[in-house]
Design a protein around this motif. Structure first.
Motif, mmCIF file in Angstrom:
data_model
loop_
_atom_site.group_PDB
_atom_site.id
_atom_site.type_symbol
_atom_site.label_atom_id
_atom_site.label_comp_id
_atom_site.label_asym_id
_atom_site.label_seq_id
_atom_site.Cartn_x
_atom_site.Cartn_y
_atom_site.Cartn_z
ATOM 1 N N HIS A 191 5.338 -1.289 -19.233
ATOM 2 C CA HIS A 191 4.562 -2.492 -19.553
ATOM 3 C C HIS A 191 4.356 -2.622 -21.068
ATOM 4 O O HIS A 191 4.279 -1.622 -21.784
ATOM 5 N N SER A 251 9.313 -0.898 -8.719
ATOM 6 C CA SER A 251 8.403 -1.457 -9.717
ATOM 7 C C SER A 251 7.719 -2.684 -9.139
ATOM 8 O O SER A 251 8.198 -3.273 -8.161
ATOM 9 N N ASP A 252 6.591 -3.084 -9.748
ATOM 10 C CA ASP A 252 5.842 -4.212 -9.190
ATOM 11 C C ASP A 252 6.425 -5.563 -9.597
ATOM 12 O O ASP A 252 6.236 -6.564 -8.926
ATOM 13 N N CYS A 266 1.471 -8.622 -11.536
ATOM 14 C CA CYS A 266 1.045 -7.290 -11.108
ATOM 15 C C CYS A 266 0.210 -7.262 -9.831
ATOM 16 O O CYS A 266 0.592 -6.641 -8.835
ATOM 17 N N GLU A 314 8.991 -3.325 -14.850
ATOM 18 C CA GLU A 314 10.290 -2.733 -15.192
ATOM 19 C C GLU A 314 11.438 -3.596 -14.698
ATOM 20 O O GLU A 314 11.633 -3.785 -13.504
ATOM 21 N N ILE A 343 5.988 4.192 -8.448
ATOM 22 C CA ILE A 343 6.049 2.763 -8.775
ATOM 23 C C ILE A 343 5.697 2.574 -10.242
ATOM 24 O O ILE A 343 4.715 3.123 -10.738
ATOM 25 N N THR A 344 6.525 1.817 -10.946
ATOM 26 C CA THR A 344 6.282 1.542 -12.361
ATOM 27 C C THR A 344 5.709 0.142 -12.527
ATOM 28 O O THR A 344 5.584 -0.613 -11.563
ATOM 29 N N ASP A 345 5.392 -0.213 -13.768
ATOM 30 C CA ASP A 345 4.776 -1.502 -14.048
ATOM 31 C C ASP A 345 5.655 -2.304 -15.002
ATOM 32 O O ASP A 345 5.888 -1.893 -16.137
ATOM 33 N N SER A 370 1.619 6.025 -9.531
ATOM 34 C CA SER A 370 1.710 4.680 -10.087
ATOM 35 C C SER A 370 1.660 4.760 -11.612
ATOM 36 O O SER A 370 0.607 5.033 -12.196
ATOM 37 N N VAL A 413 13.688 -6.339 -8.858
ATOM 38 C CA VAL A 413 13.214 -5.015 -9.275
ATOM 39 C C VAL A 413 14.044 -3.921 -8.606
ATOM 40 O O VAL A 413 14.637 -4.124 -7.546
#
Length: 481
Positions: A201, A299-300, A52, A15, A11-13, A196, A324
């Motif tokens: 970001h 992603s979140d 987030c 994106e 999981i990315t932040d 994670s 996402v």
């Protein structure tokens, strides 16, 4: 136990889906694309909140941010609907997460990277191995261990660009997760691992800032937006301020060139993400775990990246922050190259994995398994719901409904938005104040009301909840910029 699959979630932040080449992005992302070719790609997948902490809580609990359910048989809560900006925002210990359920059902569990749900230094919610870093602590430790010597006068965030790929926190967390997988791969129990990543970001800087020629990048058609007849809150806040400061308010080639430079750095961070995804996929293949392991990429939430003259996230429900990527692959068990074009929600993320892991879904979880979408092409959602209470100190709340044809954003205390997603996919013309939209809006509001009731409703105290130094938008709606 080995009749159950291993699971790796990446999981990315922050994106944006448009960053990935298999979603139409300009950057080549061969490893993420490979994952999509070997599995199912969800093209209209949305978060429950474009922020987030609320989004992550929903992903792991399959509960909407506002939910608080209590009765004789069920006592579970989420109730994370704001970010942790200087606050003790923690996922309640009684909330059931996929980590809790995996652990309870015999999985070896590990979490590596950004947790962002409180109690960062302690293992929790079923994760036996818990490796995360507090904000800025990674760079501080690298400096203390003399692995990197940073010039004086730079913030911890700025120091990210001074680290090589090898020494990036995301790379380190990926390496730790791979080491964990190597150690447990011969166990009689399957493993459940979350990787994670903190990128892409902002502040949009890293080791690949110069990877792309920014002059060759194409900007979205909705960059320049007067924001007339739209919520006043969109003309306030950090995202708007940064755009005006860095790009300007007047459409011109100079501003667009500046935006391309920032976009190129953002995509450089996506490249870093793709390299780490490739590292994981290659290792699973080398360890001969490919056929036994579900791999998920998501992603979140997204990033405005200049669209509608905004950066980051904020009090908005635009596609750039709410839609996402979601890709799910399991060799020989899930169809290869399948694309799902119906609406899907991250509320269904955990129930889908539980279904594949042969673990019953608890009553507290609101989502449904998306397995039927690729098995039977059955549409499980005619509408999806998104909520947002606060962002960067500006207070909403906003309740959004996305159908195949329309998106309606119900702002409590500000102007509403209604977009025809078929005729106006870039969300430039707000139809909410047109007389002919009245009946449609009434119907969409009724759907939101039914959703709130079915999901536990929401108290008035939550609707007007504020924090020290934070004021709701309707207290002072003076226009800005």
């Amino acid at each position: 136990m080995k009749n159950r699959p291993n699971v790796v979630v990446i999981i990315t932040d922050q994106e944006n889906s448009n960053t990935i080449s298999c979603y139409g992005g300009q950057l080549k992302t061969p490893n993420i694309d490979k994952l999509a070719r070997n599995g199912v790609k969800f093209n209209k997948n949305y978060v429950t909140s474009p922020l987030c902490v609320p989004s992550r809580a929903s992903i792991w609990t399959s509960m909407y941010p506002h939910q608080f359910i209590m009765n004789a048989n069920l006592n579970r809560s989420n109730q994370i609907h704001v970010n942790d900006d200087g606050r003790e925002t923690e996922l309640p210990l009684d909330a059931i997460t996929i980590g809790d359920l995996a652990n309870k059902n015999g999985y070896l569990t590990g979490y590596f990277g950004k947790w962002h749900l409180g109690r960062e230094n302690s293992s929790q919610h079923g994760f036996q191995v818990f490796q995360t870093e507090l904000r800025g602590s990674y760079e501080q430790r690298m400096e203390e261990e003399k692995k990197i010597i940073f010039p004086k006068g730079y913030s911890r965030l700025d120091q990210q660009s001074m680290e090589s790929f090898e020494f990036q926190e995301d790379t380190r967390m990926t390496d730790l997760a791979i080491e964990y997988i190597r150690n447990v791969r011969n166990s009689e129990n399957p493993f459940f691992v979350v990787i994670s990543l903190r990128f892409p970001h902002d502040p949009y800087t890293g080791p690949f800032n110069d990877l792309l020629d920014h002059k060759k990048l194409t900007l979205s058609d909705n960059i320049w937006d007067s924001l007339e007849r739209k919520p006043i809150s969109q003309r306030r806040g950090i995202g708007r301020d940064i755009f005006v400061k860095e790009i300007g308010k007047i459409k011109n080639s100079e501003g667009e060139n500046k935006l391309r430079k920032i976009y190129a750095r953002y995509l450089g961070l996506v490249h870093l993400v793709d390299l780490n995804v490739g590292h994981v996929l290659n290792e699973l293949e080398n360890l001969k775990l490919k056929e036994d392991t579900i791999v998920v990429f998501t992603s979140d939430h997204g990033d405005m990246m200049g669209s509608h003259e905004l950066f980051f996230k904020g009090l908005t429900m635009y596609e750039e922050v709410t839609r996402v990527p979601l890709i799910l692959s399991w060799d020989t068990h899930i169809p290869k190259g399948r694309e799902v074009n119906t609406l899907t929600s991250m509320i269904d993320f955990t129930p889908t994995l539980l279904d594949l892991m042969k673990i019953p879904k608890p009553l507290s979880m609101m989502g449904e398994s998306m397995r039927q979408l690729w098995d039977y092409s059955h549409n499980i959602r005619n509408a999806i719901f998104i909520e947002l209470f606060e962002s960067y100190g500006e207070w909403g709340p906003i309740f959004s409904i996305r159908t195949e044809s329309y998106k309606y954003n119900w702002y409590i205390g500000d102007n509403d938005e209604l977009y025809s997603m078929n005729n106006d996919p870039y969300e430039l013309e707000n139809l909410a104040d047109k007389p002919e939209s009245r009946d449609l809006i009434i119907g969409l509001r009724e759907q939101i009301a039914r959703w709130l009731i079915q999901s536990g409703d929401i108290s008035v105290s939550q609707m007007i909840r504020t924090y020290p130094g934070k004021k709701p938008n309707w207290v002072s709606l003076g226009d800005k910029n």
